[in-house]
Scaffold this motif. Structure first.
Motif: not given
Lengths: 436, 158
Positions: B76, B78-79, B81
């Motif tokens: 996703t 979010e992995i 940064s």
């Protein structure tokens, strides 16, 4: 055997080997192999006895389980289960730590601890990344619980494989005698990690939508492959459970399962054979030869007699002594050679008429639980911490998050080990010595 | 293929520059020239390093995905940064380049480039002249074009 006829050279060489192993300057399989060859070349053991000393039941069980595990690892089931834990915990960090720790303990009972950690650590780092929380406490918990969970079964940790073979103890014996203490230890250790880490895992509002978005079913690439593998694993465990009836050796059950799995899942087994940890296998073979030589030197008999003198032949005291000594030393010295040498010592003790049955469990609990004491106490610790620290470096998060080092591992691991050993001591008292 | 030399297929329109060029500027050049490699040169036109799209992705992909590639299937946003991406905007090519570079001499035979591409899975191989100065790259397209030329010449002859 009179002390004048005792040959101390093999035992002293073994101690030198242990010191070299602690220094970690050389690969353990290579240096142990060189020592074993040195033992044969310099006639510290003759060739036939060296071959006889190799415990092929242990070697077969190790190889069989390595093949089975390397095939199952490819199914994606472990990562799938870890994401399920995330969903079950609804992303709440403390709950997540508890669920993942329980999953790790369970998996470790059936896989070796290093494999469990290798499989569960990356997906845990994935989860903590998504949740935006530090993985420090969770990874530490997983390592502690892999060592605890591995204690429960014959195949969960190499010391148990060795003890099972030396003492002729079955899979069921381990479940019956080690199972309850592992469950108790898991429960107590969960309370410990809760209080140790709850402040580090601040509860964060997590978007449940985000968690729901993760399609863990995508991790299972081939359902038929997974089903086949799980059925065969089930049959292997059934084989272990019915060993008392069938009398089929554990190594044969594991190897049969391994070949059946190979037969049904691949036509080209070479890539799986490459995944067998030959380094561990050679380490075991070398150790068996070295300790076979020590066995014939009379030193172990002398140590056994000294232990009996020290405890006055009291089996209860002897159990506690073995549990404490092996438990504490396993934090610093590889628990595999310690287990092999103590197995032989326990056999020597039996010749003095002492009931050695409780001693096997003292050895198993000491060797397995002791691994949590320090960062170098077990291979799983080193592997898990290495992955965690490398991931920190990769993310350049060093400033924000704590690295795991010898000090902070031991800060928590020492407490967990001491409590584990103490409850093991009470447990031994309860099941073996309360009515005596 | 016989007697065909690397210089016969070398691509000379390749983005290159000094080690202090910003990564984002190097990327713009790569996009402009539609090529996925950037050659880092010193003041004497000698190769100091190279970087490709793979090296850029390597900086972005999290370590745990590299370790367990199955996690790539459930990735996703979010992995990765945001910090990591932002950091890329300020880094220089010298911070990302690979210094150990396989090169070919312009007078070597084409077959060497074909074999290197096959065994090392290279998309590009930098080419240097006899004085070790950078000349260009051999890329897969140019190799393919040459193979087609040869097929065509054979079919005409027969």
């Amino acid at each position: 055997m009179e002390s004048s006829s005792i040959n101390f050279i093999p035992f002293v060489s073994f101690l030198i080997l242990l010191i070299i192993l602690i220094s970690e300057k050389f690969n353990r399989s290579i240096i142990t192999g060189i020592f074993a060859i040195f033992f044969v070349v310099f006639s510290l053991i003759d060739f036939e006895k060296a071959i006889e000393s190799i415990d092929f039941n242990t070697i077969g069980l190790l190889i069989g389980m390595m093949i089975i595990v390397s095939i199952i690892a490819k199914t994606g089931i472990f990562q799938f289960l870890a994401i399920k834990m995330l969903k079950l915990a609804k992303g709440r960090p403390v709950r997540l730590m508890i669920y993942l720790s329980l999953l790790t303990a369970f998996l470790s009972a059936f896989l070796d601890n290093v494999t469990t950690i290798l499989l569960i650590t990356p997906v845990t780092l994935y989860i903590t990344k998504i949740l935006g929380i530090s993985a420090f406490s969770i990874i530490l918990s997983l390592i502690y619980f892999s060592n605890i969970g591995g204690t429960a079964t014959l195949i969960g940790d190499p010391p148990n494989i060795i003890i099972g073979s030396e003492a002729n103890l079955s899979f069921n014996d381990f479940l019956i005698y080690n199972g309850p203490i592992v469950v108790i230890n898991i429960f107590i250790s969960l309370i410990l990690i809760y209080f140790m880490f709850k402040n580090k895992l601040r509860e964060k509002k997590v978007s449940l939508k985000l968690i729901k978005k993760i399609k863990e079913q995508n991790l299972i690439k081939d359902k038929i492959f997974l089903i086949k593998s799980l059925i065969i694993l089930f049959l292997v465990i059934l084989g272990f459970l019915t060993h008392n009836i069938t009398k089929i050796e554990n190594s044969i059950i594991a190897l049969a399962g391994a070949f059946l799995m190979l037969l049904t899942t691949t036509k080209e087994p070479d890539h799986i054979y490459k995944e067998i940890e030959w380094s561990s296998i050679f380490f075991f073979i070398g150790l068996f030869i070295i300790i076979g030589s020590i066995e014939h030197s009379g030193v172990l008999d002398l140590i056994a007699r000294k232990i009996i003198d020290f405890t006055d032949g009291n089996v209860e005291l002897t159990s506690y002594a073995i549990l404490s000594f092996v438990g504490l030393i396993s934090g610093f010295v590889d628990n595999i050679p310690i287990t092999v040498v103590f197995s032989k010592i326990i056999k020597e003790i039996s010749s003095s008429g002492v009931d050695i049955f409780p001693l096997w469990w003292a050895l198993s609990l000491g060797a397995c639980f002791g691994g949590n004491m320090t960062l170098i106490g077990a291979s799983a610790n080193i592997v898990g911490i290495d992955i965690y620290n490398k991931n920190l470096n990769d993310n350049n998060e060093n400033n924000k998050t704590e690295k795991i080092n010898f000090g902070n591992f031991m800060k928590y691991g020492f407490l967990i080990t001491i409590i584990s050993l103490l409850i093991s001591l009470f447990y031994l008292k309860l099941i073996f010595f309360l009515n005596k | 293929m016989k007697n065909l030399k690397i210089k016969d297929i070398v691509e000379k329109n390749v983005p290159s520059g000094g080690e202090d060029i910003l990564l984002k500027d190097a990327l713009k050049l790569m996009i402009k020239k539609k090529i996925n490699i950037f050659i880092v040169l010193d003041s004497n036109k000698k190769i100091k390093g190279v970087f490709t799209l793979y090296d850029l992705l390597d900086k972005i992909i999290p370590f745990f995905v590299k370790l367990d590639t199955t996690l790539g299937y459930i990735s996703t946003n979010e992995i990765i940064s945001e910090d990591k991406i932002l950091k890329l905007s300020n880094i220089k090519v010298k911070d990302i380049m690979i210094q150990k570079v396989y090169t070919l001499k312009e007078n070597e035979e084409i077959i060497k480039s074909i074999i290197l591409m096959y065994i090392k899975n290279f998309d590009y191989i930098p080419v240097i002249d006899n004085k070790d100065n950078f000349l260009g790259v051999v890329n897969r397209i140019n190799v393919e074009k040459k193979i087609i030329d040869i097929i065509n010449s054979f079919s005409k002859n027969s």
